[in-house]
Design a protein around this motif. Structure first.
Motif, short mmCIF file in Angstrom:
data_model
loop_
_atom_site.label_atom_id
_atom_site.label_comp_id
_atom_site.label_asym_id
_atom_site.label_seq_id
_atom_site.Cartn_x
_atom_site.Cartn_y
_atom_site.Cartn_z
N ILE A 28 -84.38 -3.36 19.08
CA ILE A 28 -84.91 -4.14 20.31
C ILE A 28 -84.77 -3.41 21.65
CG2 ILE A 28 -84.33 -6.14 21.73
CD1 ILE A 28 -83.88 -7.84 19.10
N PHE A 29 -83.24 -2.80 21.54
CA PHE A 29 -82.99 -2.39 23.01
C PHE A 29 -83.69 -0.79 23.24
CE2 PHE A 29 -79.77 -5.47 22.92
CZ PHE A 29 -80.09 -6.09 24.14
N LEU A 30 -84.17 -0.38 22.14
CA LEU A 30 -84.85 0.91 22.06
C LEU A 30 -86.25 0.77 22.89
CD1 LEU A 30 -85.25 4.19 21.50
CD2 LEU A 30 -85.93 3.59 19.37
N ILE A 31 -87.02 -0.41 22.05
CA ILE A 31 -88.23 -0.85 22.59
C ILE A 31 -87.99 -1.20 24.30
CG2 ILE A 31 -90.02 -2.59 22.59
CD1 ILE A 31 -89.36 -2.77 19.55
N PHE A 32 -87.15 -1.79 24.55
CA PHE A 32 -87.00 -2.39 25.93
C PHE A 32 -86.73 -1.11 26.89
CE2 PHE A 32 -84.86 -7.02 25.34
CZ PHE A 32 -86.05 -7.40 24.70
N TYR A 33 -85.77 -0.10 26.38
CA TYR A 33 -85.59 0.84 27.09
C TYR A 33 -86.78 1.86 27.37
CZ TYR A 33 -83.57 5.35 28.95
OH TYR A 33 -83.27 6.54 29.59
N LEU A 34 -87.73 2.08 26.31
CA LEU A 34 -88.73 2.71 26.29
C LEU A 34 -90.00 1.87 27.20
CD1 LEU A 34 -89.51 3.83 22.74
CD2 LEU A 34 -88.58 5.21 24.62
N PHE A 71 -80.75 3.35 36.99
CA PHE A 71 -79.67 2.25 36.39
C PHE A 71 -79.56 1.94 35.12
CE2 PHE A 71 -79.05 -2.49 36.50
CZ PHE A 71 -77.60 -2.47 36.50
N SER A 72 -80.88 1.81 34.32
CA SER A 72 -81.08 1.49 32.97
C SER A 72 -80.47 2.81 32.13
CB SER A 72 -82.74 1.19 32.78
OG SER A 72 -82.84 0.91 31.16
N THR A 73 -80.77 3.91 32.64
CA THR A 73 -80.26 5.04 31.96
C THR A 73 -79.14 5.42 31.67
OG1 THR A 73 -82.45 6.27 32.26
CG2 THR A 73 -80.91 7.71 31.85
N MET A 268 -73.80 -11.02 27.06
CA MET A 268 -74.94 -11.40 26.71
C MET A 268 -75.72 -11.48 28.21
SD MET A 268 -75.92 -11.07 23.76
CE MET A 268 -77.94 -11.58 24.33
N ILE A 269 -75.01 -12.17 28.94
CA ILE A 269 -75.39 -12.26 30.52
C ILE A 269 -75.60 -10.97 31.15
CG2 ILE A 269 -74.34 -13.14 32.75
CD1 ILE A 269 -73.52 -15.51 31.21
N ALA A 270 -74.38 -9.92 30.60
CA ALA A 270 -74.76 -8.48 31.40
C ALA A 270 -75.82 -7.94 30.88
CB ALA A 270 -73.49 -7.70 30.87
N VAL A 271 -76.67 -8.22 29.77
CA VAL A 271 -77.65 -7.63 29.33
C VAL A 271 -78.87 -7.81 30.33
CG1 VAL A 271 -79.54 -7.89 27.55
CG2 VAL A 271 -76.95 -7.69 26.92
N PHE A 272 -78.88 -9.13 31.00
CA PHE A 272 -80.11 -9.56 31.63
C PHE A 272 -80.28 -8.50 32.88
CE2 PHE A 272 -79.44 -13.62 29.66
CZ PHE A 272 -80.79 -14.04 29.79
N PRO A 278 -84.35 -4.33 34.86
CA PRO A 278 -85.33 -2.86 35.07
C PRO A 278 -86.41 -2.96 34.09
CG PRO A 278 -82.82 -2.33 34.61
CD PRO A 278 -83.14 -3.83 34.56
N LEU A 279 -86.49 -3.77 33.10
CA LEU A 279 -87.45 -3.95 32.25
C LEU A 279 -88.74 -4.72 33.05
CD1 LEU A 279 -89.40 -3.53 29.51
CD2 LEU A 279 -87.79 -5.28 28.80
N PHE A 280 -88.17 -5.84 33.44
CA PHE A 280 -89.03 -7.16 33.94
C PHE A 280 -89.73 -6.49 35.49
CE2 PHE A 280 -86.35 -10.25 31.65
CZ PHE A 280 -87.16 -10.03 30.48
N ASN A 281 -89.07 -5.88 36.28
CA ASN A 281 -89.37 -5.55 37.69
C ASN A 281 -90.79 -4.88 37.62
OD1 ASN A 281 -87.06 -6.54 38.99
ND2 ASN A 281 -86.19 -4.54 39.52
N PRO A 282 -91.04 -3.89 36.75
CA PRO A 282 -92.55 -3.27 36.95
C PRO A 282 -93.61 -4.37 36.41
CG PRO A 282 -91.06 -1.96 35.69
CD PRO A 282 -90.26 -3.05 35.95
#
Length: 310
Positions: A28-34, A71-73, A268-272, A278-282
């Motif tokens: 999941i988080f690999l997809i999110f990061y990419l 930030f995400s990296t 889990m809240i920190a995940v947001f 960083p994923l939702f902004n674009p």
């Protein structure tokens, strides 16, 4: 200066210790990061190459995407790799670097969001003086202040972290190094340090959120004097910014404005705000912005034409 520090590395427990769930976290988080990299780098490339996106708003959006990428990296790659390992350790120095970079780019994002609100206020409330007030020189100066402010904030975090003595245990119940989980491991009374943490990170988050929401209330109130078309365009832009502000500041305020207590939901809240924002902004800035979408189409056409010529 390190005092009585016998700890050379920390163990990160991550989001889960279950082997099956760790594989799910990895996927999941690999997809999110990419997705984060693709979206933000696409915005950076589009703004850099498009003449139609040379206004101050896109100047700040460029740096917001850059900040989101960094930030995400600072969090995601290690989190993704750790999900494949049985025992996940991070050296003391790497932990301190992560604390610095995480707080630097998160604080930079806060300041950029404030600058974007200032830009929208001037554009909507002072349209005749917009290009004079928000000149290239002014925008550059404001961004420089944002970088300096972020550096001051993250340096304060590092100073607090380095002032803590660690004698063991060294297990961090989190998926990245941050000052709050480190406070639980310090072999000293951390009341004063936690108070400084709340007055630093907590105050920045809360005050910035209040200032931003107040500024958008003023902006939205001033739209009543605009034409229907102008009101619609300005409203679309402001709503995008407000969504970003709520997504980012909501979890931050929950984490950093309370006493030194932790809850199971904290990770889990920190995940947001570490992975989600960083994923939702674009997506928010492209799906709700016709100018950015048109510029991306032009960039894609230019690439296709150049490929055809080859």
């Amino acid at each position: 200066m390190l005092l009585n520090n016998n700890v050379t590395e920390f163990i990160l427990l991550g989001l889960t210790q279950d082997p099956v769930r760790k594989k799910i976290v990895f996927a999941i988080f690999l997809i999110f990061y990419l997705g984060t990299l693709l979206g933000n780098l696409l915005i950076i490339a589009t703004i850099k190459t498009s003449r139609a996106l040379e206004s101050p708003m896109y100047y700040f959006l460029f740096y917001l995407s850059f900040s989101d990428t960094c930030f995400s990296t600072s969090i995601a790659p290690r989190m993704i790799v750790d999900a494949l390992l049985k025992k996940t350790t991070i050296s003391f120095s790497e932990c301190m670097i992560q604390v610095f970079t995480f707080h630097f780019f998160s604080c930079l994002e806060i300041f950029i969001l404030i600058l974007m609100a200032v830009d929208r206020y001037v554009a909507i409330c002072k349209p005749l003086h917009y290009m004079t007030i928000m000149s290239h020189r002014v925008c550059g100066g404001l961004m420089a202040l944002a970088w300096v402010g972020a550096c001051v904030h993250s340096s304060a975090q590092i100073f607090l972290a380095l002032s803590l003595p660690f004698c063991g245990p060294n297990v961090i119940d989190h998926y990245f190094c941050d000052l709050q989980p480190l406070l639980k491991l310090a072999c000293t009374n951390t009341y004063v340090t936690n108070l400084l943490l709340v007055s630093n990170s907590g105050a920045i988050c809360t005050v910035s959120f209040v200032v931003l929401m107040f500024s958008y209330v003023v902006i939205l109130h001033s739209l009543r004097n605009h034409s229907v078309e102008g009101r619609k365009k300005a409203l679309s832009t402001c709503i995008s910014h407000i969504i970003v502000v709520i997504l980012f500041f909501g979890p931050c305020i929950f984490i950093y404005t309370r006493p030194a207590t932790t809850f199971p939901m904290d990770k889990m809240i920190a995940v947001f705000y570490t992975i989600g924002t960083p994923l939702f902004n674009p997506l928010i800035y492209t799906l709700r912005n016709a100018e950015v979408k048109n510029a991306m189409r032009m960039l894609w056409r230019k690439k296709l034409i150049s490929d055809d010529k080859k």
